[in-house]
Design a protein around this motif. Structure first.
Motif, PDB file in Angstrom:
ATOM      1  N   GLU A  69       0.832  -1.197   0.000  1.00 19.70           N
ATOM      2  CA  GLU A  69       0.000   0.000   0.000  1.00 19.70           C
ATOM      3  C   GLU A  69       0.869   1.250   0.000  1.00 19.70           C
ATOM      4  OE1 GLU A  69      -2.886   0.142   3.131  1.00 19.70           O
ATOM      5  OE2 GLU A  69      -3.157  -2.043   3.138  1.00 19.70           O
ATOM      6  N   GLN A  70       0.253   2.372  -0.371  1.00 23.62           N
ATOM      7  CA  GLN A  70       0.889   3.669  -0.247  1.00 23.62           C
ATOM      8  C   GLN A  70      -0.108   4.640   0.376  1.00 23.62           C
ATOM      9  OE1 GLN A  70       0.360   2.222  -3.198  1.00 23.62           O
ATOM     10  NE2 GLN A  70      -1.182   3.475  -4.213  1.00 23.62           N
ATOM     11  N   GLU A  71       0.402   5.612   1.078  1.00 28.51           N
ATOM     12  CA  GLU A  71      -0.481   6.527   1.793  1.00 28.51           C
ATOM     13  C   GLU A  71       0.164   7.911   1.868  1.00 28.51           C
ATOM     14  OE1 GLU A  71      -1.402   6.821   6.430  1.00 28.51           O
ATOM     15  OE2 GLU A  71      -2.442   5.104   5.512  1.00 28.51           O
ATOM     16  N   LYS A  72      -0.612   8.950   1.580  1.00 29.34           N
ATOM     17  CA  LYS A  72      -0.104  10.310   1.686  1.00 29.34           C
ATOM     18  C   LYS A  72      -0.326  10.812   3.109  1.00 29.34           C
ATOM     19  CE  LYS A  72      -1.118  13.170  -1.634  1.00 29.34           C
ATOM     20  NZ  LYS A  72      -1.836  14.167  -2.469  1.00 29.34           N
ATOM     21  N   ARG A  73       0.727  11.401   3.674  1.00 26.31           N
ATOM     22  CA  ARG A  73       0.642  11.888   5.048  1.00 26.31           C
ATOM     23  C   ARG A  73       1.119  13.338   5.111  1.00 26.31           C
ATOM     24  NH1 ARG A  73       2.900   6.891   8.851  1.00 26.31           N
ATOM     25  NH2 ARG A  73       1.279   5.370   8.277  1.00 26.31           N
ATOM     26  N   THR A  74       0.695  14.010   6.166  1.00 24.02           N
ATOM     27  CA  THR A  74       1.106  15.390   6.413  1.00 24.02           C
ATOM     28  C   THR A  74       1.839  15.440   7.738  1.00 24.02           C
ATOM     29  OG1 THR A  74      -0.818  16.231   5.221  1.00 24.02           O
ATOM     30  CG2 THR A  74       0.341  17.770   6.679  1.00 24.02           C
ATOM     31  N   GLY A  75       3.069  15.964   7.714  1.00 22.91           N
ATOM     32  CA  GLY A  75       3.859  16.031   8.937  1.00 22.91           C
ATOM     33  C   GLY A  75       3.269  17.028   9.912  1.00 22.91           C
ATOM     34  N   ALA A  76       3.052  16.599  11.152  1.00 19.94           N
ATOM     35  CA  ALA A  76       2.446  17.479  12.155  1.00 19.94           C
ATOM     36  C   ALA A  76       3.454  18.480  12.701  1.00 19.94           C
ATOM     37  CB  ALA A  76       1.879  16.645  13.304  1.00 19.94           C
ATOM     38  N   ALA A  77       4.697  18.044  12.871  1.00 19.07           N
ATOM     39  CA  ALA A  77       5.689  18.918  13.491  1.00 19.07           C
ATOM     40  C   ALA A  77       6.542  19.648  12.461  1.00 19.07           C
ATOM     41  CB  ALA A  77       6.601  18.108  14.420  1.00 19.07           C
TER      42      ALA A  77
END
Length: 461
Positions: A69-77
């Protein structure tokens, strides 16, 4: 996988690529075309496992390695310099140990998320640690067309991310199928340890070796006696890149033309459908013809997905050629260091002979000038200089011996690796070109089927 020629050594081809090739001598219904289009709507993945020679005793023989699988994420810090949040893609790496067990990987199933940069870190470590190995390449980080020297803007395109996922899976499988790389503990940690893995990589100190290696590889020097085998390999790598790039250029032109032809069929379909509304006697035939044209137009998208995936497999060998050049460059560095060690030993030996008076001095030297001004040196001074030179000569001999052993060991291992690469290259490229030819046959048969049915529609009007 079936053999095309009957020869056991011949490459096998993907039977799924021929699964839709029914006999076109008879008419094909609109429903058949619709079912084929629906079946092909989900992009087919390159069959990496079929391209990989899984040798006995390798990790891939005992463990299933997948990037599922692949997943787009957004860095919180983390945020960028523009104040925007860091957006990145992660990939799910899964390993499943088979019944036979797997070389220290334990048992059962493990899964963890990895960023592309972590794949890069793993490959850099392997390149530095196993400099004689033609390390499998990674898929491109950014969406580029090397043969057109273009770069797209959106690196988060869904199709590109999916193709990169497949390429990353192929990279891990190739490493797992390599008899040397598959036994590396850092590679095992990449598959199993999500938290402490980076620390373990940096603890190896490979980064310092990499910096030193980059300096030596970027240095400019000329060899006195270059190894002809590695010179030929370097030239072959350049030719391989040029030939594959040329093939991809031609392929891109053909795809553009074919895509245009199929989209023109869509215009035909729209015209026939509109025409059927004003013709009573020919309405059914025109409407059927319009449906066939629309189905043929839609089929090009599925075809292009398959062809792009085959092109990715071919493009992989452009990067394999870079890996081959890197091995050749490392051999040149070792050869240069060996020649320098030999020159230094020869210089020290000559200097000793000159001090002892067994060899003529150069026409002009500092020692000669000092001798003329202050008189000849004493025997004690000559003995002291001779002793120092003998110690230096002994050090030079040890250094030369070590450099010779290192160079010979590297060449022996590298040539074995080159032979393995040649075997892999021949099998892979045959497989790729056979699958590409089958794909062209399939699209041609599809066109024949459509126009055969079009002829039947027009005859029934």
């Amino acid at each position: 996988m079936a053999d095309v020629t009957g020869d056991p050594s011949a490459p096998s081809y993907d039977s799924e690529l021929l699964s839709d090739q029914q006999d076109t001598s008879g008419p094909t219904s609109i429903g058949d075309l619709a079912r084929i289009a629906a079946k092909n709507r989900k992009p087919k993945l390159p069959h990496w496992t079929s391209l990989i020679d899984c040798q006995d005793g390798t990790l891939l023989e005992q463990v299933e390695i997948c990037v599922t699988e692949q997943e787009k994420r957004t860095g919180a810090a983390r945020t960028t310099s523009m104040g925007m949040k860091d957006v990145y893609t992660v990939y799910l790496v899964e390993t499943r140990v088979k019944e036979s067990g797997g070389q220290g990987l334990g048992e059962g199933h493990t899964s963890l998320w990895r960023r592309y940069s972590e794949f890069e870190l793993l490959r850099n470590y392997l390149v530095v640690t196993y400099s004689y190995v033609i390390v499998p390449p990674l898929p491109e980080k950014r969406m580029t067309l090397m043969w057109q020297q273009m770069s797209t803007v959106d690196n988060f395109d869904a199709d590109f991310i999916e193709r990169r996922r497949v390429g990353l899976e192929g990279f891990l499988q190739r490493v797992g199928a390599h008899q040397t790389l598959c036994e590396d503990g850092i590679f095992h940690g990449f598959l199993q340890k999500e938290d402490s893995w980076k620390e373990a990589v940096h603890a190896t100190g490979f980064q310092a070796k990499q910096d030193s290696r980059l300096k030596s590889l970027n240095a400019s020097f000329r060899l006195k006696k270059p190894d002809r085998k590695f010179e030929d390999l370097k030239n072959y790598a350049s030719e391989l890149q040029g030939n594959i790039t040329a093939v991809l250029k031609v392929r891109a032109k053909l795809v553009d033309r074919l895509y245009g032809i199929h989209k023109i069929h869509g215009n035909y379909g729209r015209v026939f459908s509109e025409w059927s509304g004003i013709e009573q006697e020919m309405g059914d035939g025109l409407q059927s013809a319009g449906h066939f044209m629309d189905a043929y137009k839609d089929y090009i998208d599925d075809y292009m997905n398959e062809e792009e995936q085959i092109a990715d497999q071919l493009k992989e060998y452009i990067y394999f050629a870079d890996a081959l050049k890197s091995v050749c460059r490392k051999q040149e560095v070792l050869q240069y260091e060996l020649e320098k060690a030999g020159d230094l030993l020869a210089a020290k030996t000559l200097q000793k002979e000159q001090v002892m008076g067994n060899a003529p001095s150069r026409s002009f030297s500092l020692r000669g000038m000092r001798s003329k001004i202050f008189g000849p040196e004493s025997q004690e001074s000559k003995d002291a200089q001779t002793k120092v030179l003998e110690e230096q000569i002994e050090e030079c001999e040890q250094h030369l011996k070590q450099a010779t052993q290192e160079t010979e060991a590297f060449i022996e291992s590298a040539l074995v690796e080159v032979e393995r690469f040649k075997k892999q290259r021949t099998t892979d490229l045959k497989e790729i070109f056979i699958n590409y030819a089958i794909l062209q046959i399939k699209i041609s048969k599809r066109g024949i089927a459509v126009w055969t049915n079009m002829k039947d529609c027009f005859q029934k009007m």
